[in-house]
Design an enzyme around this catalytic site. Structure first.
Site, mmCIF file in Angstrom:
data_model
loop_
_atom_site.group_PDB
_atom_site.id
_atom_site.type_symbol
_atom_site.label_atom_id
_atom_site.label_comp_id
_atom_site.label_asym_id
_atom_site.label_seq_id
_atom_site.Cartn_x
_atom_site.Cartn_y
_atom_site.Cartn_z
ATOM 1 N N GLU A 41 0.869 -1.179 0.000
ATOM 2 C CA GLU A 41 0.000 0.000 0.000
ATOM 3 C C GLU A 41 0.899 1.220 0.000
ATOM 4 O O GLU A 41 1.657 1.438 0.949
ATOM 5 C CB GLU A 41 -0.932 0.028 1.202
ATOM 6 C CG GLU A 41 -1.918 1.183 1.078
ATOM 7 C CD GLU A 41 -2.697 1.444 2.336
ATOM 8 O OE1 GLU A 41 -2.492 2.519 2.943
ATOM 9 O OE2 GLU A 41 -3.498 0.568 2.726
ATOM 10 N N LEU A 42 0.783 2.025 -1.067
ATOM 11 C CA LEU A 42 1.762 3.086 -1.304
ATOM 12 C C LEU A 42 1.085 4.454 -1.262
ATOM 13 O O LEU A 42 0.137 4.654 -0.524
ATOM 14 C CB LEU A 42 2.471 2.807 -2.632
ATOM 15 C CG LEU A 42 3.033 1.368 -2.752
ATOM 16 C CD1 LEU A 42 3.652 1.136 -4.113
ATOM 17 C CD2 LEU A 42 4.015 1.077 -1.635
#
Length: 525
Positions: free
Chosen positions: A262-263
């Site tokens: 998850e960026l």
């Protein structure tokens, strides 16, 4: 904006945690070196912590592997019961961890409690639903009645988890819970500056019944220990910047192991002409300034229909100016501090660059050293355009840019004009119109008449990003099955999967062809 002065706040905070508390939290944590974590509220050291070497990380993986096999042999309902006991302990002892979260991150207490809410929801959800998610499933075989097929789920082994600093409870134990209940061990490297919260959560989970070695925590610099975690793990999860996420993905790909990332995000909120302006303005405050904007799903771009833009900006600015700033270890303030000097510098750089290039500060736009070393006012900008840094880069702070539109299609196009695709928000008085617009937005989650909490809090549904915002999902089915390997076991009965009863190849092919036509006619799937 009402505020709590820095000298008054500092007088209420501990200079550092008592040595006996730190000793309890770090019991069993490897590390021949020493490092320190600091309070975001004062900038002073909070505790001295053990720092691991790469060799000590390898040894910790070894302990986790030894512990993982007997843990995986526990019936899934027994593992799930640990999560449910943890849920109850977390709610009963919440003041302890809320203090730690505030000291480490600087966020307001209500925003710290939002982390607790998310973790308790995940513990309850997977504590109740894990047996169903992981149960063996029957499938229609190649030939109905003759081929019996079951799909099994096996734990991957040891999950390597690299956690960020901004949500030290939710993005550590919250992500570990589904991996653990699936039968894995976890080796986690949290950010050192917010490690106390993770260490507290691990201790509480052990108290709830988790075998101690099943969850290992190592501390040390990310550029050193992060690659070592990727080299040793059977599966990797990472939450953080897109740049570092690409490095993690490359390392996982070289080893042919899975990864969930998850960026970053540059999330958009659309306020349509028929929106309830008062609700939208109040919702924008939550969407933009929760945890001082230091969460990947917060809103940084606001697209407002021109017919309601003046009224919306006026009410949004009034709500923003009314926010109470400060972070005493209690409820009563609306926004706390940024977490570090690096975050303060990044926010200052974006706002300064925008103003120098012609943007207008509607409200905010100043650091507040009178409140604490890293406080920054919640800030609304107008007149933002390329090449201003704030236009395209993730700020990760309490800064939002307002843009006006006249056509909904144009607003959708502009909202989607980013390599990120994590979260979005649509505000409208017409539910059908809002759902239609939501389906056109390029984002993993879209909230209608809410900023981010409605989708994120719905733990039975998946949450994750498109494009540069990452790979994989947390929550829901994928949030736990990603930590497993699927195995298909097929049992053939009575006749083989080949010519039988004296048939030659030609005759066998003709019989099978007829059977396939019959199966289609009978709508067999």
């Amino acid at each position: 904006m009402t505020t709590t002065p820095s000298d008054e706040l500092s007088a209420e905070l501990p200079a550092e945690l008592p040595a006996e508390v730190v000793a309890r939290l770090t019991e069993g944590v490897p590390g021949s070196g020493r490092t320190a974590c600091h309070s975001a509220l004062t900038g002073r050291p909070l505790a001295e912590l053990p720092e691991a070497t790469e060799t000590e990380v390898t040894a910790a993986f070894g302990r986790a592997r030894i512990a993982q096999d007997p843990w995986a042999r526990w019936p899934v309902r027994r593992r799930a019961a640990v999560l449910l006991r943890f849920h109850d302990l977390l709610l009963a002892r919440q003041d302890e961890v809320l203090d730690l979260i505030q000291l480490e991150t600087g966020k307001a207490r209500l925003h710290a409690h939002e982390e607790l809410q998310a973790v308790a929801s995940a513990a309850r959800h997977y504590g109740r639903r894990a047996p169903g998610y992981l149960r063996p499933r029957r499938h229609t075989g190649a030939f109905p009645l003759l081929t019996r097929v079951r799909e099994l789920r096996h734990p991957r082994g040891v999950v390597g988890h690299i956690a960020p600093w901004n949500y030290p409870l939710e993005l550590t134990v919250g992500d570990a819970l589904p991996a653990l209940v699936a039968g894995n061990a976890v080796l986690m490297k949290p950010d050192t500056e917010t490690a106390l919260t993770a260490l507290w959560a691990r201790r509480l989970l052990v108290e709830a019944g988790l075998p101690r070695d099943v969850w290992q925590i190592v501390l040390g610099p990310g550029p050193v220990l992060g690659p070592q975690v990727v080299r040793e793990a059977d599966y990797v999860t990472f939450t953080g910047s897109t740049r570092t996420g690409r490095e993690v993905a490359r390392g996982a790909a070289q080893r042919l192991i899975g990864a969930s990332l998850e960026l970053g995000g540059k999330n958009a909120m659309l306020v349509l002409a028929d929106a309830d302006i008062e609700r939208a303005a109040a919702g924008a405050v939550r969407a933009c300034f929760s945890s001082a904007g230091q969460l990947c799903i917060s809103i940084e771009r606001l697209y407002v229909h021109a017919s309601v833009a003046d009224a919306f900006v006026r009410r949004f600015a009034e709500h923003t100016r009314a926010l109470r700033l400060g972070a005493p270890l209690d409820y009563g303030t609306d926004m706390g501090s940024l977490s570090s000097r690096a975050q303060l510098d990044a926010v200052t750089r974006h706002v300064t660059d925008a103003v120098e290039r012609g943007a207008v500060v509607v409200t905010g736009g100043r650091a507040r050293p009178d409140l604490g070393p890293y406080f920054y006012e919640p800030t609304i900008l107008e007149g933002v355009r390329p090449p201003m840094l704030v236009c395209g880069e993730e700020t990760f702070g309490p800064v939002v840019s307002v843009y006006r539109f006249t056509e909904e299609a144009d607003a959708v196009t502009r909202a989607n004009a980013t390599p990120y695709g994590l979260n979005a928000s649509v505000w409208s008085g017409n539910a059908r119109r809002a759902r239609r617009i939501a389906a056109q937005l390029r984002a993993g989650t879209v909230n209608i008449n809410e900023g981010f909490a409605a989708a994120y809090g719905s733990v039975g549904a998946s949450m994750g990003g498109w494009g540069d915002s990452g790979l994989g999902r947390r929550h829901g089915t994928e949030g736990i099955t990603k930590y497993t390997e699927a195995q298909t076991v097929a049992q053939q009965r009575l006749v083989p999967m080949g010519p039988a009863f004296g048939m030659d190849d030609r005759r066998y092919a003709a019989v099978v062809s007829r059977v396939l036509r019959v199966l289609k006619a009978l709508r067999v799937r």
